[in-house]
Design a protein around this motif. Structure first.
Motif, PDB file in Angstrom:
ATOM      1  N   GLU A  10       0.689  -1.320   0.060  1.00  0.00           N
ATOM      2  CA  GLU A  10       0.015   0.116  -0.039  1.00  0.00           C
ATOM      3  C   GLU A  10       0.850   1.255  -0.065  1.00  0.00           C
ATOM      4  O   GLU A  10       0.622   2.212  -0.673  1.00  0.00           O
ATOM      5  CB  GLU A  10      -0.989   0.127   1.057  1.00  0.00           C
ATOM      6  CG  GLU A  10      -1.835   1.275   1.496  1.00  0.00           C
ATOM      7  CD  GLU A  10      -2.891   1.231   2.576  1.00  0.00           C
ATOM      8  OE1 GLU A  10      -2.499   2.059   3.306  1.00  0.00           O
ATOM      9  OE2 GLU A  10      -3.305   0.148   3.005  1.00  0.00           O
ATOM     10  N   TYR A  11       1.922   1.126   0.916  1.00  0.00           N
ATOM     11  CA  TYR A  11       2.680   2.164   0.839  1.00  0.00           C
ATOM     12  C   TYR A  11       3.617   2.375  -0.451  1.00  0.00           C
ATOM     13  O   TYR A  11       3.541   3.832  -1.023  1.00  0.00           O
ATOM     14  CB  TYR A  11       3.991   1.914   1.872  1.00  0.00           C
ATOM     15  CG  TYR A  11       5.264   2.534   1.723  1.00  0.00           C
ATOM     16  CD1 TYR A  11       5.657   4.054   2.053  1.00  0.00           C
ATOM     17  CD2 TYR A  11       6.286   1.984   1.336  1.00  0.00           C
ATOM     18  CE1 TYR A  11       6.778   4.557   1.902  1.00  0.00           C
ATOM     19  CE2 TYR A  11       7.771   2.282   1.223  1.00  0.00           C
ATOM     20  CZ  TYR A  11       7.784   3.793   1.600  1.00  0.00           C
ATOM     21  OH  TYR A  11       9.143   4.321   1.392  1.00  0.00           O
ATOM     22  N   HIS A  12       4.084   1.416  -1.145  1.00  0.00           N
ATOM     23  CA  HIS A  12       4.706   1.752  -2.577  1.00  0.00           C
ATOM     24  C   HIS A  12       3.813   2.009  -3.343  1.00  0.00           C
ATOM     25  O   HIS A  12       4.051   3.053  -4.149  1.00  0.00           O
ATOM     26  CB  HIS A  12       5.291   0.424  -2.737  1.00  0.00           C
ATOM     27  CG  HIS A  12       6.616   0.203  -2.309  1.00  0.00           C
ATOM     28  ND1 HIS A  12       7.857   0.828  -2.217  1.00  0.00           N
ATOM     29  CD2 HIS A  12       7.102  -0.864  -1.279  1.00  0.00           C
ATOM     30  CE1 HIS A  12       8.730   0.686  -1.579  1.00  0.00           C
ATOM     31  NE2 HIS A  12       8.442  -0.663  -0.919  1.00  0.00           N
ATOM     32  N   HIS A  13       2.568   1.721  -3.508  1.00  0.00           N
ATOM     33  CA  HIS A  13       1.422   1.892  -4.383  1.00  0.00           C
ATOM     34  C   HIS A  13       1.208   3.586  -4.281  1.00  0.00           C
ATOM     35  O   HIS A  13       1.100   4.232  -5.211  1.00  0.00           O
ATOM     36  CB  HIS A  13       0.275   1.186  -4.305  1.00  0.00           C
ATOM     37  CG  HIS A  13      -0.829   1.646  -5.150  1.00  0.00           C
ATOM     38  ND1 HIS A  13      -0.649   1.726  -6.444  1.00  0.00           N
ATOM     39  CD2 HIS A  13      -2.110   2.308  -4.820  1.00  0.00           C
ATOM     40  CE1 HIS A  13      -1.922   2.069  -7.105  1.00  0.00           C
ATOM     41  NE2 HIS A  13      -2.550   2.390  -6.081  1.00  0.00           N
ATOM     42  N   HIS A  14       1.119   4.018  -2.823  1.00  0.00           N
ATOM     43  CA  HIS A  14       0.805   5.356  -2.652  1.00  0.00           C
ATOM     44  C   HIS A  14       1.958   6.447  -3.393  1.00  0.00           C
ATOM     45  O   HIS A  14       1.478   7.360  -3.852  1.00  0.00           O
ATOM     46  CB  HIS A  14       0.593   5.635  -1.116  1.00  0.00           C
ATOM     47  CG  HIS A  14       0.610   6.869  -0.601  1.00  0.00           C
ATOM     48  ND1 HIS A  14      -0.765   7.606  -0.697  1.00  0.00           N
ATOM     49  CD2 HIS A  14       1.358   7.811  -0.479  1.00  0.00           C
ATOM     50  CE1 HIS A  14      -0.310   8.865  -0.159  1.00  0.00           C
ATOM     51  NE2 HIS A  14       0.570   8.929   0.051  1.00  0.00           N
ATOM     52  N   PHE A  15       3.171   5.890  -3.039  1.00  0.00           N
ATOM     53  CA  PHE A  15       4.195   6.899  -3.632  1.00  0.00           C
ATOM     54  C   PHE A  15       4.530   6.641  -4.931  1.00  0.00           C
ATOM     55  O   PHE A  15       4.785   7.423  -5.550  1.00  0.00           O
ATOM     56  CB  PHE A  15       5.380   6.756  -2.510  1.00  0.00           C
ATOM     57  CG  PHE A  15       5.163   7.273  -1.464  1.00  0.00           C
ATOM     58  CD1 PHE A  15       5.240   8.957  -1.411  1.00  0.00           C
ATOM     59  CD2 PHE A  15       5.353   6.704  -0.078  1.00  0.00           C
ATOM     60  CE1 PHE A  15       5.064   9.640  -0.264  1.00  0.00           C
ATOM     61  CE2 PHE A  15       4.953   7.530   1.184  1.00  0.00           C
ATOM     62  CZ  PHE A  15       4.812   8.861   1.093  1.00  0.00           C
ATOM     63  N   ASN A  16       4.234   5.375  -5.494  1.00  0.00           N
ATOM     64  CA  ASN A  16       4.349   5.221  -7.144  1.00  0.00           C
ATOM     65  C   ASN A  16       3.345   6.317  -7.686  1.00  0.00           C
ATOM     66  O   ASN A  16       3.752   6.777  -8.624  1.00  0.00           O
ATOM     67  CB  ASN A  16       4.045   3.819  -7.496  1.00  0.00           C
ATOM     68  CG  ASN A  16       5.132   2.814  -7.124  1.00  0.00           C
ATOM     69  OD1 ASN A  16       6.309   3.262  -6.723  1.00  0.00           O
ATOM     70  ND2 ASN A  16       4.860   1.550  -7.313  1.00  0.00           N
ATOM     71  N   GLN A  17       2.123   6.189  -7.265  1.00  0.00           N
ATOM     72  CA  GLN A  17       1.069   7.067  -7.870  1.00  0.00           C
ATOM     73  C   GLN A  17       1.491   8.443  -7.595  1.00  0.00           C
ATOM     74  O   GLN A  17       1.309   9.260  -8.727  1.00  0.00           O
ATOM     75  CB  GLN A  17      -0.175   6.948  -7.190  1.00  0.00           C
ATOM     76  CG  GLN A  17      -0.710   5.677  -7.285  1.00  0.00           C
ATOM     77  CD  GLN A  17      -1.037   5.245  -8.926  1.00  0.00           C
ATOM     78  OE1 GLN A  17      -1.611   5.941  -9.416  1.00  0.00           O
ATOM     79  NE2 GLN A  17      -0.431   4.440  -9.569  1.00  0.00           N
TER      80      GLN A  17
END
Length: 147
Positions: A10-17
């Protein structure tokens, strides 16, 4: 452990976006290596998910996408990883071959840790690229995300 990986992805997805949005905003200014590097992280995640799910990856590890396509693929990757966490046992071994055709086996847990670590490594490179171009990067530290 599954909750831990859900949180990490969730963290990686949040910052990838957020990173994709920043790169889109400054697309005329960013380094020539930034989009291929960002694409690479997205592609690698997609390829690892495909190995776990026993499907064929739709990209090569160094295929370059538009930033908008990276955002969309990141959404798909995140959803596929959540499905993996919901449906698979982390201790299960996955047999696969690398891009050179060499055979390996690793557990799903090891693969997921590798994906998360791979993102962290390349995000650092992308942030360095942004700073060199005098673009204020997003702060991607996990602890800031959790605050």
């Amino acid at each position: 452990m599954k909750e831990f990986f859900q949180d990490i992805f969730e963290y990686h997805h949040h910052f990838n976006q957020k990173l994709a949005d920043l790169l889109i905003q400054h697309s005329a200014k960013i380094s020539k290596r930034t989009v291929p590097l960002f694409s690479h992280t997205i592609n690698a995640h997609l390829i690892w998910n495909a190995r776990i799910l026993s499907t064929q990856p739709t990209v090569g590890v160094h295929h370059t996408h538009s930033l908008e396509k990276c955002k969309a693929l990141d959404d798909t990757n995140y959803e596929d990883t959540l499905r993996i966490l919901e449906q698979c046992q982390l201790h299960k071994n996955i047999a696969y071959q690398n891009s050179k055709g060499k055979q390996f086996k690793n557990t799903i847990q090891q693969i997921l840790f590798h994906i998360a670590n791979h993102f962290t490594h390349h995000k650092g490179q992308i942030i360095s690229d942004l700073r060199q171009k005098r673009i204020e990067p997003v702060i991607t530290d996990y602890i800031f995300y959790k605050r």
